[in-house]
Design a protein around this motif. Structure first.
Motif, PDB file in Angstrom:
ATOM      1  N   ILE A 313       0.950  -0.991   0.009  1.00  0.00           N
ATOM      2  CA  ILE A 313      -0.033   0.073   0.021  1.00  0.00           C
ATOM      3  C   ILE A 313       0.768   1.079  -0.061  1.00  0.00           C
ATOM      4  CG2 ILE A 313      -1.712   1.357   1.205  1.00  0.00           C
ATOM      5  CD1 ILE A 313      -2.882  -1.346   0.400  1.00  0.00           C
ATOM      6  N   LEU A 314       0.716   2.092  -1.007  1.00  0.00           N
ATOM      7  CA  LEU A 314       1.492   3.300  -1.183  1.00  0.00           C
ATOM      8  C   LEU A 314       0.585   4.423  -0.678  1.00  0.00           C
ATOM      9  CD1 LEU A 314       3.375   2.820  -4.655  1.00  0.00           C
ATOM     10  CD2 LEU A 314       3.940   1.979  -2.187  1.00  0.00           C
ATOM     11  N   SER A 315       1.540   5.605  -0.256  1.00  0.00           N
ATOM     12  CA  SER A 315       0.682   6.777  -0.002  1.00  0.00           C
ATOM     13  C   SER A 315       0.999   7.827  -0.562  1.00  0.00           C
ATOM     14  CB  SER A 315       1.118   7.106   1.839  1.00  0.00           C
ATOM     15  OG  SER A 315       0.830   5.884   2.460  1.00  0.00           O
ATOM     16  N   LEU A 316       0.009   9.016  -0.946  1.00  0.00           N
ATOM     17  CA  LEU A 316       0.309  10.137  -1.571  1.00  0.00           C
ATOM     18  C   LEU A 316       1.137  11.150  -0.798  1.00  0.00           C
ATOM     19  CD1 LEU A 316      -0.144  11.268  -4.642  1.00  0.00           C
ATOM     20  CD2 LEU A 316      -2.429  12.301  -3.536  1.00  0.00           C
ATOM     21  N   ASP A 317       2.145  11.676  -1.513  1.00  0.00           N
ATOM     22  CA  ASP A 317       2.732  12.858  -0.748  1.00  0.00           C
ATOM     23  C   ASP A 317       2.076  13.978  -1.416  1.00  0.00           C
ATOM     24  OD1 ASP A 317       4.648  15.104  -0.519  1.00  0.00           O
ATOM     25  OD2 ASP A 317       6.134  13.602  -0.065  1.00  0.00           O
ATOM     26  N   LEU A 318       1.539  14.737  -0.243  1.00  0.00           N
ATOM     27  CA  LEU A 318       0.724  15.654  -0.702  1.00  0.00           C
ATOM     28  C   LEU A 318       1.574  17.006  -1.262  1.00  0.00           C
ATOM     29  CD1 LEU A 318      -2.032  15.953   2.087  1.00  0.00           C
ATOM     30  CD2 LEU A 318      -2.046  14.893  -0.259  1.00  0.00           C
ATOM     31  N   ASP A 319       2.934  17.133  -1.095  1.00  0.00           N
ATOM     32  CA  ASP A 319       3.713  18.186  -1.508  1.00  0.00           C
ATOM     33  C   ASP A 319       3.994  17.679  -2.981  1.00  0.00           C
ATOM     34  OD1 ASP A 319       3.693  19.705   0.925  1.00  0.00           O
ATOM     35  OD2 ASP A 319       4.925  18.310   1.747  1.00  0.00           O
ATOM     36  N   THR A 320       4.495  16.642  -3.068  1.00  0.00           N
ATOM     37  CA  THR A 320       5.103  16.148  -4.443  1.00  0.00           C
ATOM     38  C   THR A 320       4.217  15.598  -5.511  1.00  0.00           C
ATOM     39  OG1 THR A 320       5.687  13.844  -3.870  1.00  0.00           O
ATOM     40  CG2 THR A 320       7.383  15.788  -3.404  1.00  0.00           C
ATOM     41  N   LEU A 321       2.845  15.226  -4.934  1.00  0.00           N
ATOM     42  CA  LEU A 321       1.891  14.374  -5.478  1.00  0.00           C
ATOM     43  C   LEU A 321       2.394  13.325  -6.005  1.00  0.00           C
ATOM     44  CD1 LEU A 321      -1.067  17.001  -6.770  1.00  0.00           C
ATOM     45  CD2 LEU A 321      -0.831  15.584  -4.757  1.00  0.00           C
ATOM     46  N   GLU A 322       3.238  12.575  -5.502  1.00  0.00           N
ATOM     47  CA  GLU A 322       3.877  11.393  -6.072  1.00  0.00           C
ATOM     48  C   GLU A 322       3.594  10.311  -4.783  1.00  0.00           C
ATOM     49  OE1 GLU A 322       8.023  11.884  -7.067  1.00  0.00           O
ATOM     50  OE2 GLU A 322       7.567  12.987  -8.736  1.00  0.00           O
ATOM     51  N   TYR A 323       3.628   8.973  -5.266  1.00  0.00           N
ATOM     52  CA  TYR A 323       3.226   7.896  -4.368  1.00  0.00           C
ATOM     53  C   TYR A 323       4.563   7.370  -3.790  1.00  0.00           C
ATOM     54  CZ  TYR A 323      -1.580   8.006  -5.783  1.00  0.00           C
ATOM     55  OH  TYR A 323      -3.013   8.308  -6.131  1.00  0.00           O
ATOM     56  N   ARG A 324       4.551   7.050  -2.488  1.00  0.00           N
ATOM     57  CA  ARG A 324       5.745   6.605  -1.884  1.00  0.00           C
ATOM     58  C   ARG A 324       5.309   5.501  -0.789  1.00  0.00           C
ATOM     59  NH1 ARG A 324       4.278   8.301   2.927  1.00  0.00           N
ATOM     60  NH2 ARG A 324       3.773  10.416   3.232  1.00  0.00           N
ATOM     61  N   ALA A 325       6.417   4.629  -0.267  1.00  0.00           N
ATOM     62  CA  ALA A 325       5.964   3.585   0.651  1.00  0.00           C
ATOM     63  C   ALA A 325       5.542   4.368   2.109  1.00  0.00           C
ATOM     64  CB  ALA A 325       7.349   3.086   0.964  1.00  0.00           C
ATOM     65  N   ALA A 326       4.407   3.467   2.443  1.00  0.00           N
ATOM     66  CA  ALA A 326       3.735   4.068   3.695  1.00  0.00           C
ATOM     67  C   ALA A 326       4.680   4.368   4.734  1.00  0.00           C
ATOM     68  CB  ALA A 326       2.514   3.480   4.213  1.00  0.00           C
ATOM     69  N   LYS A 327       4.506   5.513   5.542  1.00  0.00           N
ATOM     70  CA  LYS A 327       5.256   5.524   6.666  1.00  0.00           C
ATOM     71  C   LYS A 327       4.335   5.395   8.150  1.00  0.00           C
ATOM     72  CE  LYS A 327       8.012   9.350   4.495  1.00  0.00           C
ATOM     73  NZ  LYS A 327       8.373  10.729   4.452  1.00  0.00           N
ATOM     74  N   LYS A 328       5.286   4.679   9.140  1.00  0.00           N
ATOM     75  CA  LYS A 328       4.565   4.510  10.218  1.00  0.00           C
ATOM     76  C   LYS A 328       4.600   5.911  11.092  1.00  0.00           C
ATOM     77  CE  LYS A 328       4.110   0.909  13.776  1.00  0.00           C
ATOM     78  NZ  LYS A 328       2.890   0.270  13.611  1.00  0.00           N
ATOM     79  N   ALA A 329       3.300   6.048  11.692  1.00  0.00           N
ATOM     80  CA  ALA A 329       3.136   7.294  12.137  1.00  0.00           C
ATOM     81  C   ALA A 329       2.959   6.933  13.821  1.00  0.00           C
ATOM     82  CB  ALA A 329       1.591   8.065  12.184  1.00  0.00           C
ATOM     83  N   ASN A 330       3.783   7.815  14.694  1.00  0.00           N
ATOM     84  CA  ASN A 330       3.809   7.766  15.955  1.00  0.00           C
ATOM     85  C   ASN A 330       3.844   8.918  16.698  1.00  0.00           C
ATOM     86  OD1 ASN A 330       4.189   4.702  16.463  1.00  0.00           O
ATOM     87  ND2 ASN A 330       6.018   5.115  15.265  1.00  0.00           N
ATOM     88  N   PHE A 331       3.045   9.132  17.864  1.00  0.00           N
ATOM     89  CA  PHE A 331       3.181  10.243  18.711  1.00  0.00           C
ATOM     90  C   PHE A 331       3.090   9.955  20.213  1.00  0.00           C
ATOM     91  CE2 PHE A 331       0.702  11.315  14.561  1.00  0.00           C
ATOM     92  CZ  PHE A 331       1.525  12.554  14.308  1.00  0.00           C
ATOM     93  N   ALA A 332       3.856  10.804  20.809  1.00  0.00           N
ATOM     94  CA  ALA A 332       3.964  10.334  22.395  1.00  0.00           C
ATOM     95  C   ALA A 332       2.591  10.511  22.885  1.00  0.00           C
ATOM     96  CB  ALA A 332       4.882  11.577  22.934  1.00  0.00           C
ATOM     97  N   THR A 333       1.897  11.680  22.542  1.00  0.00           N
ATOM     98  CA  THR A 333       0.348  11.842  23.270  1.00  0.00           C
ATOM     99  C   THR A 333      -0.553  10.567  23.089  1.00  0.00           C
ATOM    100  OG1 THR A 333       0.688  14.368  22.629  1.00  0.00           O
ATOM    101  CG2 THR A 333      -1.296  13.219  23.221  1.00  0.00           C
ATOM    102  N   LEU A 334      -0.405   9.793  21.955  1.00  0.00           N
ATOM    103  CA  LEU A 334      -1.257   8.690  21.626  1.00  0.00           C
ATOM    104  C   LEU A 334      -0.768   7.954  22.824  1.00  0.00           C
ATOM    105  CD1 LEU A 334      -1.825   8.372  17.955  1.00  0.00           C
ATOM    106  CD2 LEU A 334      -3.075   9.975  19.571  1.00  0.00           C
ATOM    107  N   GLU A 335       0.415   7.510  22.981  1.00  0.00           N
ATOM    108  CA  GLU A 335       1.014   6.668  23.969  1.00  0.00           C
ATOM    109  C   GLU A 335       0.178   6.743  25.320  1.00  0.00           C
ATOM    110  OE1 GLU A 335       3.039   3.875  23.184  1.00  0.00           O
ATOM    111  OE2 GLU A 335       2.578   4.634  20.960  1.00  0.00           O
ATOM    112  N   LEU A 336      -0.014   8.123  25.790  1.00  0.00           N
ATOM    113  CA  LEU A 336      -0.540   8.163  27.232  1.00  0.00           C
ATOM    114  C   LEU A 336      -1.978   7.828  27.316  1.00  0.00           C
ATOM    115  CD1 LEU A 336       0.747  12.118  27.390  1.00  0.00           C
ATOM    116  CD2 LEU A 336       1.880   9.841  28.531  1.00  0.00           C
ATOM    117  N   THR A 337      -2.596   7.574  26.006  1.00  0.00           N
ATOM    118  CA  THR A 337      -4.002   7.076  25.846  1.00  0.00           C
ATOM    119  C   THR A 337      -4.165   5.632  26.015  1.00  0.00           C
ATOM    120  OG1 THR A 337      -4.390   7.279  23.519  1.00  0.00           O
ATOM    121  CG2 THR A 337      -4.836   9.132  24.765  1.00  0.00           C
TER     122      THR A 337
END
Length: 796
Positions: A313-337
């Motif tokens: 599954i590729l994701s669209l880069d909204l700046d370049t409008l090119e597809y790239r490998a999906a990147k994992k998203a992590n946020f410290a705030t979400l860990e707290l929940t």
């Protein structure tokens, strides 16, 4: 006037029209589905020598649309058998048939000129008093009925179903200038009671309620993602299950719905709401315009914000409008929940986050709170309708005003002010009047802040519901770490699971026994039901895994026996026990339903004995019960093996029903005993009614069965030959065969030399023995571990 709906006509058979037709068929209504006559023949029709006058050609459009709909997944229909309730035709030859229907629903293309032509045609054949509604998602209702007769206009309004019609609960009712109150009241109740919907009467404003707020939310995220430099994966992580939204979150949802659909509604709001304070926000960002030009509309065109290439599954880069490998998203705030189970309790933590996630939530909630407060009274006079629309139409667990309450109304205003925003004046007036929240709960009912009276008023329509959230504390009789017992009134208790995914472990089993003890001593009956996303995903396999790994087989044997004994108490207590499953009802949750005096299932119940997926067989009485149900159907010797085989395959193939109705086909629900409720909100109240009816009719404690006919070696031989052939053909693995052979032994009653009558306890004992022996197998432990870590079955 008493009005009943026996037959409806749906004009327009596209994705939405066919979906609406299927949902009416779901609830037992006869449907006439019509569409246009094709203008030319296809190549295949020409080769067959057909002409434009051939009936098969004239009905081609409607028949193809309906066939495609019935093949789609998830299915629009509870059972394929229900499709026989739909008759197809075309608007040229068959329009006169609408004279015999009770309700005509227009679902043609979103163009006012075409809709007006359809209504003109409808009026020629419609009998006076017949309901006529439009499924428009945005065209003003008052334009559509211009020039129609007085009777037509009195019986005309908008009824906006959300796609897919079976699964999304929002049913917006939009009155026209002359729609009668009787029609609005009827549709409001019919939507809730029969269609299983959340009925919301909306004003005739652009995009009505659901899409006005929903499209604002998505458009604001389109702008925010660029402003904050976020990726689409990060936004989907922040706007998914963590805040009680669907897994598809924002960008995946747009891909599924179709970018063109969203753009159409956003443009409509931009053009028709010039005085909206957020008018410029509905302008499409450059990246959306470019995606539209490229025809990157989502799933329908093979690519949108996401694109599947082979297995990636590729994701669209909204700046370049090119597809790239999906990147994992992590946020410290979400860990707290992570330790906070309910999304409603996470919002206070999320808006205090010190990272980008916290900033995102403060900005997006500030905008949403300001926007919804300013939409009253423009799109609705009552704030609860906005929350209902977002929950039912967009799958939000909590509406915007509920989220605002969870953060704190005053705190929400501070967050808004920090972003340069202000709430509508009525919010500050509410705080000044002494009301500190939009909602309150009194005597088991939900109240909302009513702006004209400046007081808390009861939300209408609750009398047919029992809302467990509202009575959990005030009506609690007993609780432990895994369950709560509540008093539903009239001598009926309710047992509500509270464990993770409502799994059944020692604490839940203790609670079931306690609930039966209390009911037998002081009450008349028991309901086992909850209002979580799913009824129960089954036994706590983590506990089974630990015992098996530690080789604590005596303790494991005792645990399985306790499970079996508890299921048998559900069956053989001195009070009626009604089980109310919905959503995922797997393994032990299914076994509990099998042992109830009555099952009151939601139409959306996905029920199955899925234990094969973790390398075992049903060990809580499920294998025994399927052998018993087969035995009760034995009529002639020559078909007994076939009957038993059907029940065997339900377990061996881990069949899961795609609806409550389909569970009758797999033998997990029983005709004449179990019932289906289309509106899940009514399920606990309905289950209570049935428990009370049984109790008042003079419930008699059942006598334990000793007359279960098992077929012994005759059946066992047939099953073993079958599993040999399946393994030889490489349809199943060696371990699959081992599990199937153990199940065969249980359901045949062992290797008895001839057909014999045995007791339920005899079958439970050999079921438990088979379950235990499988727990000693390395490959079973691998399957359980894989399920615990990956959340899906392993084939080994």
């Amino acid at each position: 006037m008493k009005r009943t709906i026996k037959k409806v006509a749906v004009i327009g058979s596209g994705i939405m029209g066919s979906g609406i037709a299927c949902h009416f068929a779901n609830i037992g209504v006869e449907v006439l589905l019509l569409d246009i006559v094709p203008r030319e023949l296809t190549e295949a029709e020409t080769k067959k020598g057909l002409t434009l006058e051939s009936k098969v050609v004239r009905n081609r459009v409607v028949n193809e649309h309906l066939a495609n709909s019935l093949k789609s997944k998830p299915s629009p229909i509870y059972s394929q058998k229900f499709a026989s309730r739909i008759t197809t035709g075309n608007t040229t030859d068959d329009m006169a048939k609408i004279a015999n229907v009770d309700w005509i629903i227009e679902v043609v293309v979103e163009r006012l000129d075409i809709k007006k032509l359809v209504f003109e045609q409808i009026e020629k054949f419609r009998k006076p008093g017949t309901l006529v509604t439009s499924n428009t998602s945005g065209i003003p209702i008052h334009f559509m009925s211009e020039g129609r007769s007085e009777d037509f206009q009195q019986h005309f309004c908008g009824t906006h179903f959300f796609n897919p019609a079976r699964y999304l609960k929002l049913f917006e009712i939009i009155p026209g200038p002359k729609t009668s109150t009787e029609v609005l009241d009827f549709l409001n109740e019919y939507g809730s009671k029969f269609l299983g919907k959340t009925s919301v009467v909306a004003k005739d404003t652009p995009a009505f309620i659901g899409n006005r707020i929903g499209i604002y939310g998505i458009q604001s995220l389109f702008h925010l993602v660029k402003e904050m430099g976020l990726t689409i994966e990060e936004v989907d992580k922040l706007t998914g299950p963590v805040i009680g939204r669907p897994k598809s979150a924002t960008f995946r949802t747009v891909d599924v719905v179709g970018l063109d659909t969203l753009v159409h509604v956003a443009n409509g709001i931009y053009e028709n709401c010039p005085t909206d304070e957020q008018h410029e926000l509905f302008k499409l960002p450059d990246f959306i315009t470019k995606m539209m030009e490229n025809n990157w509309l989502g799933s329908k065109t093979g690519q949108g914000f996401y694109k599947k290439v082979d297995k990636d599954i590729l994701s669209l880069d909204l700046d370049t409008l090119e597809y790239r490998a999906a990147k994992k998203a992590n946020f410290a705030t979400l860990e707290l929940t992570k330790t906070i189970d309910k999304p409603i309790n996470r919002f206070k933590v999320l808006v205090k986050g010190k990272d980008k996630a916290g900033e995102f939530y403060r900005k997006s909630f500030a905008g949403m709170f300001a926007y919804v407060s300013n939409r009253i009274p423009e799109i609705s006079d009552e704030l609860f309708k906005i929350d209902d629309a977002m929950k039912a139409g967009f799958g939000w667990e909590n509406g915007p005003f509920e989220i605002w309450d969870a953060i704190g109304v005053a705190n929400g205003i501070e967050i808004m002010k920090a972003e340069g925003l202000e709430p509508a004046a009525w919010v500050t007036e509410m705080l000044a009047s002494g009301s500190e929240s939009f909602y309150s709960v009194k005597e088991g009912a939900t109240y909302f802040y009513n702006i004209p009276t400046k007081s808390q008023v009861k939300v209408p329509g609750q009398d047919s519901f029992i809302i467990l959230n509202n009575i959990r504390e005030s009506k609690k009789v007993w609780s432990n770490s895994g369950a709560i017992i509540e008093d539903l009134g009239d001598g009926i208790l309710n047992l509500e699971f509270q464990s993770k995914m409502n799994t059944i472990g020692g604490d839940v089993l203790q609670a079931i026994n306690k609930a039966i003890d209390l009911s037998e001593k002081e009450y008349q009956g028991l309901v086992i039901g909850n209002q979580a996303a799913n009824f129960s995903v089954g036994a706590n396999i983590g506990m089974i895994f630990m015992m098996a790994v530690e080789q604590e087989y005596d303790e494991l044997n005792m645990a399985i026996k306790m499970f079996q004994d508890t299921m048998m108490r559900v069956r053989y207590s001195s009070i009626p026990v009604v089980v109310a499953p919905h959503g995922m009802t797997f393994g032990g949750g299914c076994e509990m339903s099998l042992h109830a005096d009555k099952v009151v299932a939601a139409a959306e119940t996905y029920m199955g004995l899925v234990e094969f997926g973790v390398g075992v067989l049903p060990g809580g009485g499920g294998s025994k019960e399927m052998a018993l149900r087969a035995s009760d159907l034995f009529r002639k010797n020559d078909v007994e093996l076939n009957v038993l085989q059907e029940y065997f395959l339900t377990i061996a193939m881990a069949k899961v029903s795609t609806s409550g109705y389909e569970a009758f086909d797999t033998g997990l629900l029983q005709h004449g005993k179990d019932v289906i409720v289309v509106n899940k909100d009514r399920q606990i109240a309905e289950a209570k009614k049935h428990a009370l009816l049984m109790a008042e009719a003079g419930y008699t404690q059942p006598i334990r069965r000793t007359d279960v006919k098992v077929l012994g070696k005759q059946a066992l031989g047939m099953f073993l030959v079958g599993t040999d052939q399946m393994e030889a053909g490489k349809y199943i693995s060696e371990h699959d065969k081992k599990i199937a052979n153990k199940l065969a032994y249980v359901m045949a009653g062992g290797d008895l030399s001839e057909a014999t009558l045995v007791s339920e306890q005899y079958l439970l004992d050999i079921e438990r023995e088979a379950f235990l022996s499988l727990c000693t197998e390395r490959k079973t432990l691998e399957r359980i571990q894989y399920m615990l870590t990956k959340g899906k079955p392993l084939r080994n």
